[in-house]
Design an enzyme around this catalytic site. Structure first.
Site, PDB file in Angstrom:
ATOM      1  N   HIS A 101       0.645  -1.135   0.164  1.00 14.54           N
ATOM      2  CA  HIS A 101      -0.116   0.055  -0.182  1.00 14.54           C
ATOM      3  C   HIS A 101       0.828   1.355  -0.175  1.00 14.54           C
ATOM      4  O   HIS A 101       2.061   1.171   0.661  1.00 14.54           O
ATOM      5  CB  HIS A 101      -0.903   0.017   1.195  1.00 14.54           C
ATOM      6  CG  HIS A 101      -0.290  -0.189   2.455  1.00 14.54           C
ATOM      7  ND1 HIS A 101       0.045  -1.229   2.903  1.00 14.54           N
ATOM      8  CD2 HIS A 101       0.181   0.668   3.498  1.00 14.54           C
ATOM      9  CE1 HIS A 101       0.907  -1.183   4.158  1.00 14.54           C
ATOM     10  NE2 HIS A 101       0.498   0.165   4.444  1.00 14.54           N
ATOM     11  N   HIS A 103       0.853   5.157   1.208  1.00 14.35           N
ATOM     12  CA  HIS A 103       0.240   6.115   2.030  1.00 14.35           C
ATOM     13  C   HIS A 103       0.289   7.667   1.065  1.00 14.35           C
ATOM     14  O   HIS A 103       1.339   8.070   0.901  1.00 14.35           O
ATOM     15  CB  HIS A 103       1.160   6.499   3.352  1.00 14.35           C
ATOM     16  CG  HIS A 103       0.990   5.306   4.282  1.00 14.35           C
ATOM     17  ND1 HIS A 103       0.108   5.135   5.429  1.00 14.35           N
ATOM     18  CD2 HIS A 103       1.716   4.231   4.261  1.00 14.35           C
ATOM     19  CE1 HIS A 103       0.452   4.053   5.937  1.00 14.35           C
ATOM     20  NE2 HIS A 103       1.438   3.421   5.400  1.00 14.35           N
TER      21      HIS A 103
HETATM   22  P1  5GP Z   1       2.015   0.372   7.162  1.00 10.35           P
HETATM   23  O1  5GP Z   1       2.812   0.881   8.734  1.00 10.35           O
HETATM   24  O2  5GP Z   1       1.799  -1.047   6.897  1.00 10.35           O
HETATM   25  O3  5GP Z   1       2.536   1.231   6.211  1.00 10.35           O
HETATM   26  O4  5GP Z   1       0.668   1.068   7.347  1.00 10.35           O
HETATM   27  C1  5GP Z   1      -0.452   0.561   7.650  1.00 10.35           C
HETATM   28  C2  5GP Z   1      -1.662   1.407   7.797  1.00 10.35           C
HETATM   29  O5  5GP Z   1      -2.846   0.825   7.466  1.00 10.35           O
HETATM   30  C3  5GP Z   1      -1.755   2.156   9.086  1.00 10.35           C
HETATM   31  O6  5GP Z   1      -1.871   3.632   8.801  1.00 10.35           O
HETATM   32  C4  5GP Z   1      -3.369   1.755   9.685  1.00 10.35           C
HETATM   33  O7  5GP Z   1      -3.538   3.029  10.291  1.00 10.35           O
HETATM   34  C5  5GP Z   1      -3.567   1.327   8.458  1.00 10.35           C
HETATM   35  N1  5GP Z   1      -4.851   0.301   8.883  1.00 10.35           N
HETATM   36  C6  5GP Z   1      -4.497  -0.879   9.340  1.00 10.35           C
HETATM   37  N2  5GP Z   1      -5.866  -1.393   9.294  1.00 10.35           N
HETATM   38  C7  5GP Z   1      -6.876  -0.629   8.758  1.00 10.35           C
HETATM   39  C8  5GP Z   1      -7.791  -0.847   8.555  1.00 10.35           C
HETATM   40  O8  5GP Z   1      -8.692  -2.008   9.005  1.00 10.35           O
HETATM   41  N3  5GP Z   1      -8.676   0.135   7.721  1.00 10.35           N
HETATM   42  C9  5GP Z   1      -7.933   1.111   7.568  1.00 10.35           C
HETATM   43  N4  5GP Z   1      -8.972   2.128   6.777  1.00 10.35           N
HETATM   44  N5  5GP Z   1      -6.789   1.413   7.573  1.00 10.35           N
HETATM   45  C10 5GP Z   1      -6.103   0.588   8.395  1.00 10.35           C
END
Ligand code: 5GP
Ligand code: ZN
Length: 139
Positions: A101, A103
């Site tokens: 993903h 951001h």
């Molecule tokens: P990472 O740390 O893997 O780059 O980012 C994961 C992101 O996914 C975090 O910013 C977290 O807030 C978001 N996230 C995790 N679970 C969910 C969810 O169930 N729904 C949404 N909309 N965001 C999520």
């Protein structure tokens, strides 16, 4: 391909509802559940790729194109002053959800959040930098 136990497979494919701001056949863009700033969104491919190492180059290119489209639109709506694109790969890099993903994080001049994504510049040893550069060269 989807992965059964992956939350982002379910979110991206609409099996679990999201606050979706854009969707096409390849990706879904929805608001982050724990936003860094107002309007923080995630661009998520519908197929499962754990990270940048796994994602197909064409899908990666699509993610970048959709990111640009969303940012151009959202900047006008939010009235934000800039954007950070953040994309974590691996636990050491802060990845917590192991489905690729990107951001999209709006930035606002008047907010005290400059250290959201920042580092203290390190020192460079010219010899080490040259050797490092040689070792990293791609012909
Ligand atoms: P990472 O740390 O893997 O780059 O980012 C994961 C992101 O996914 C975090 O910013 C977290 O807030 C978001 N996230 C995790 N679970 C969910 C969810 O169930 N729904 C949404 N909309 N965001 C999520
Ligand atoms: Zn997945």
């Amino acid at each position: 391909m989807k992965q059964d136990n992956c939350i982002f497979c379910k979110l991206a494919n609409g099996d679990i509802p999201t606050n979706t701001i854009f969707e096409d056949e390849d990706v879904r863009v929805f608001l982050d559940a724990g936003p860094a700033t107002k309007g923080h969104a995630l661009v998520v491919p519908k197929n499962h790729y754990a990270d940048i190492y796994e994602i197909e180059p064409d899908v990666l290119a699509k993610v970048a194109k959709v990111a640009q489209k969303v940012i151009r639109h959202a900047t006008k709506v939010l009235g934000c002053d800039g954007y950070n694109l953040v994309q974590n790969n691996g636990e050491a890099a802060g990845q917590t959800v192991f489905h690729f993903h990107m951001h999209l994080i709006p930035r606002y001049k008047d907010m005290d959040n400059r250290n959201l994504i920042s580092w203290t510049p390190g020192e460079v040893d010219e010899g080490e930098a040259k050797a490092l550069c040689e070792s990293l060269k791609i012909e």
